[in-house]
Design a protein around this motif. Structure first.
Motif, PDB file in Angstrom:
ATOM      1  N   ILE A   1       1.166  -1.103  -0.187  1.00 36.20           N
ATOM      2  CA  ILE A   1       0.594  -0.043   0.161  1.00 36.20           C
ATOM      3  C   ILE A   1       1.170   1.380  -0.299  1.00 36.20           C
ATOM      4  N   GLN A   2       0.340   2.309   0.339  1.00 32.93           N
ATOM      5  CA  GLN A   2       0.981   3.317   0.200  1.00 32.93           C
ATOM      6  C   GLN A   2       0.232   4.557   0.734  1.00 32.93           C
ATOM      7  N   ASP A   3       1.286   4.450   2.356  1.00 34.04           N
ATOM      8  CA  ASP A   3       0.295   5.233   3.418  1.00 34.04           C
ATOM      9  C   ASP A   3       1.204   6.632   3.337  1.00 34.04           C
ATOM     10  N   GLY A   4       0.359   7.275   2.921  1.00 34.06           N
ATOM     11  CA  GLY A   4       0.725   8.998   2.644  1.00 34.06           C
ATOM     12  C   GLY A   4       1.583   8.680   1.938  1.00 34.06           C
ATOM     13  N   ALA A   5       2.825   9.329   1.459  1.00 36.56           N
ATOM     14  CA  ALA A   5       4.066   8.790   0.476  1.00 36.56           C
ATOM     15  C   ALA A   5       5.085   7.973   0.261  1.00 36.56           C
ATOM     16  N   LYS A   6       4.661   7.320   1.613  1.00 38.57           N
ATOM     17  CA  LYS A   6       5.593   5.266   1.987  1.00 38.57           C
ATOM     18  C   LYS A   6       4.174   4.642   1.847  1.00 38.57           C
TER      19      LYS A   6
ATOM     20  N   PRO B   1      -6.874  -3.784   4.003  1.00 36.21           N
ATOM     21  CA  PRO B   1      -6.714  -1.859   4.466  1.00 36.21           C
ATOM     22  C   PRO B   1      -7.657  -1.241   4.469  1.00 36.21           C
ATOM     23  N   LEU B   2      -8.323  -1.460   3.760  1.00 37.16           N
ATOM     24  CA  LEU B   2      -9.683  -0.427   3.720  1.00 37.16           C
ATOM     25  C   LEU B   2     -10.767  -0.154   4.967  1.00 37.16           C
ATOM     26  N   MET B   3     -10.831  -1.230   5.537  1.00 38.33           N
ATOM     27  CA  MET B   3     -11.361  -1.885   7.041  1.00 38.33           C
ATOM     28  C   MET B   3     -10.368  -1.217   7.867  1.00 38.33           C
ATOM     29  N   ASP B   4      -9.300  -0.732   7.762  1.00 39.74           N
ATOM     30  CA  ASP B   4      -8.689  -0.088   9.052  1.00 39.74           C
ATOM     31  C   ASP B   4      -8.918   2.305   9.021  1.00 39.74           C
ATOM     32  N   THR B   5      -9.157   1.626  10.365  1.00 44.99           N
ATOM     33  CA  THR B   5     -10.127   3.411  10.130  1.00 44.99           C
ATOM     34  C   THR B   5      -9.526   4.027  11.348  1.00 44.99           C
ATOM     35  N   GLU B   6      -8.378   3.150  11.448  1.00 44.30           N
ATOM     36  CA  GLU B   6      -7.305   4.253  12.431  1.00 44.30           C
ATOM     37  C   GLU B   6      -6.385   4.453  10.855  1.00 44.30           C
TER      38      GLU B   6
ATOM     39  N   ARG C   1      -4.768   6.814   2.273  1.00 45.34           N
ATOM     40  CA  ARG C   1      -3.813   5.527   1.702  1.00 45.34           C
ATOM     41  C   ARG C   1      -4.347   4.395   0.153  1.00 45.34           C
ATOM     42  N   ASN C   2      -3.834   3.849  -0.224  1.00 44.03           N
ATOM     43  CA  ASN C   2      -3.808   3.609  -1.078  1.00 44.03           C
ATOM     44  C   ASN C   2      -3.237   1.979  -1.796  1.00 44.03           C
ATOM     45  N   ILE C   3      -4.552   0.710  -2.002  1.00 47.13           N
ATOM     46  CA  ILE C   3      -4.259  -0.280  -2.233  1.00 47.13           C
ATOM     47  C   ILE C   3      -3.415  -0.444  -3.331  1.00 47.13           C
ATOM     48  N   LEU C   4      -1.817  -0.877  -3.590  1.00 48.37           N
ATOM     49  CA  LEU C   4      -1.078  -0.928  -5.084  1.00 48.37           C
ATOM     50  C   LEU C   4      -1.280  -2.549  -5.445  1.00 48.37           C
ATOM     51  N   LEU C   5      -1.199  -3.880  -4.426  1.00 48.85           N
ATOM     52  CA  LEU C   5      -1.268  -4.861  -4.272  1.00 48.85           C
ATOM     53  C   LEU C   5      -1.329  -5.622  -3.467  1.00 48.85           C
ATOM     54  N   GLY C   6      -2.327  -7.006  -3.942  1.00 48.15           N
ATOM     55  CA  GLY C   6      -2.719  -7.997  -3.127  1.00 48.15           C
ATOM     56  C   GLY C   6      -2.370  -9.062  -2.975  1.00 48.15           C
ATOM     57  N   CYS C   7      -1.886 -10.401  -2.372  1.00 45.86           N
ATOM     58  CA  CYS C   7      -1.986 -11.440  -2.449  1.00 45.86           C
ATOM     59  C   CYS C   7      -3.186 -12.695  -1.145  1.00 45.86           C
ATOM     60  N   ASP C   8      -3.270 -13.289  -2.156  1.00 48.67           N
ATOM     61  CA  ASP C   8      -4.435 -13.961  -1.008  1.00 48.67           C
ATOM     62  C   ASP C   8      -3.877 -14.966  -0.387  1.00 48.67           C
TER      63      ASP C   8
ATOM     64  N   TRP D   1       1.864  -6.081 -13.199  1.00 48.51           N
ATOM     65  CA  TRP D   1       2.479  -4.992 -12.930  1.00 48.51           C
ATOM     66  C   TRP D   1       2.417  -3.710 -13.390  1.00 48.51           C
ATOM     67  N   GLU D   2       1.212  -3.770 -14.853  1.00 45.19           N
ATOM     68  CA  GLU D   2       0.370  -3.179 -15.260  1.00 45.19           C
ATOM     69  C   GLU D   2      -0.348  -2.358 -13.804  1.00 45.19           C
ATOM     70  N   THR D   3      -1.412  -2.610 -13.657  1.00 39.53           N
ATOM     71  CA  THR D   3      -2.077  -2.447 -12.744  1.00 39.53           C
ATOM     72  C   THR D   3      -1.989  -1.852 -11.559  1.00 39.53           C
ATOM     73  N   VAL D   4      -0.609  -2.860 -11.263  1.00 41.87           N
ATOM     74  CA  VAL D   4       0.144  -2.315  -9.895  1.00 41.87           C
ATOM     75  C   VAL D   4       0.790  -0.778 -10.122  1.00 41.87           C
ATOM     76  N   ALA D   5       1.376  -0.715 -11.433  1.00 43.59           N
ATOM     77  CA  ALA D   5       1.607   0.999 -11.708  1.00 43.59           C
ATOM     78  C   ALA D   5       0.233   1.345 -11.685  1.00 43.59           C
ATOM     79  N   GLN D   6      -1.212   0.896 -12.669  1.00 40.67           N
ATOM     80  CA  GLN D   6      -1.736   2.570 -12.496  1.00 40.67           C
ATOM     81  C   GLN D   6      -2.442   2.662 -11.198  1.00 40.67           C
ATOM     82  N   ASN D   7      -2.408   1.792 -10.276  1.00 40.40           N
ATOM     83  CA  ASN D   7      -2.872   1.720  -8.648  1.00 40.40           C
ATOM     84  C   ASN D   7      -1.567   3.116  -8.004  1.00 40.40           C
TER      85      ASN D   7
END
Ligand code: MN
Length: 205
Positions: free
Chosen positions: A134-139, A151-156, A162-169, A196-202
């Motif tokens: 994920i991107q948490d801010g710029a990081k 990570p969308l459920m983390d209300t803290e 916050r932005n999700i780039l990639l996830g693995c089950d 990785w094209e999807t990851v880059a788009q995210n």
């Protein structure tokens, strides 16, 4: 009502890394069940059924308590799998975004360093869950979530940044038929089919 998305590829497209039988069961049985159970949990609640799955994951506090756990598990399952299918493609697709590559290298030392850290987080998830970039801010950050949480459920967290780039089950149902108990083998071979094209788009600059 939520619906099962079609895959952009056939069930055997990710062979030999992820076998056709696993893909068929994973998509047509597991993901379908999350969709069906989510719709059942929200039956008659038209305002919630009309939300996007992202909004629903971010607003679990608006879901009545008696169905909140069912919505968390099955809504999370629906969101997570809908993304997971898009993170993969036949033969994979190389990273062609220089900015993201530099960011990954600066954050994790190298691309291999990133993959090692991602695998470590996946291996460190006891039982079932997911590992995310994920991107948490710029990081850029790697996080792992239990069950069908994401990570969308983390209300803290500051979700606006916050932005999700990639996830693995890393549930066993994602790899057990082919890789049995060897989650590390699955996580290693998974990179061969990552889009990785999807990851880059995210990726947000
Ligand atoms: Mn799964």
């Amino acid at each position: 009502m939520f619906t099962l998305p079609e895959l952009d590829y056939s069930y055997d497209a990710l062979e030999p890394h992820i076998d056709a039988k696993t893909m068929e069961i994973h998509h047509s049985k597991h993901h379908q069940a999350y969709v069906d159970n989510l719709n059942t949990a929200l039956a008659g609640k038209d305002d919630l059924l009309a939300m996007s799955i992202e909004d629903l994951c971010q607003n679990l506090d608006k879901v009545p308590e008696d169905v909140r756990t069912a919505v968390r598990n099955n809504g999370g399952g629906h969101y997570n799998h809908s993304q997971y299918w898009k993170y993969m493609i036949k033969d994979g697709k190389a990273l062609a975004n220089e900015e993201l590559q530099k960011d990954l290298e600066a954050t994790f030392g190298s691309m291999d360093g990133f993959k090692e850290a991602f695998a470590k987080a996946g291996m460190g998830r006891f039982g079932s869950g997911w590992v995310w970039l994920i991107q948490d801010g710029a990081k850029l950050t790697i996080v792992s979530t239990p069950n069908q949480d994401n990570p969308l459920m983390d209300t803290e967290a500051d979700l606006a940044n916050r932005n999700i780039l990639l996830g693995c089950d890393v549930w066993e149902h994602a790899y057990y038929l082919k890789h049995q108990n060897k989650r590390a083998d699955y996580l290693a071979t998974w990179w061969n089919v990552v889009n990785w094209e999807t990851v880059a788009q995210n990726y947000k600059k």
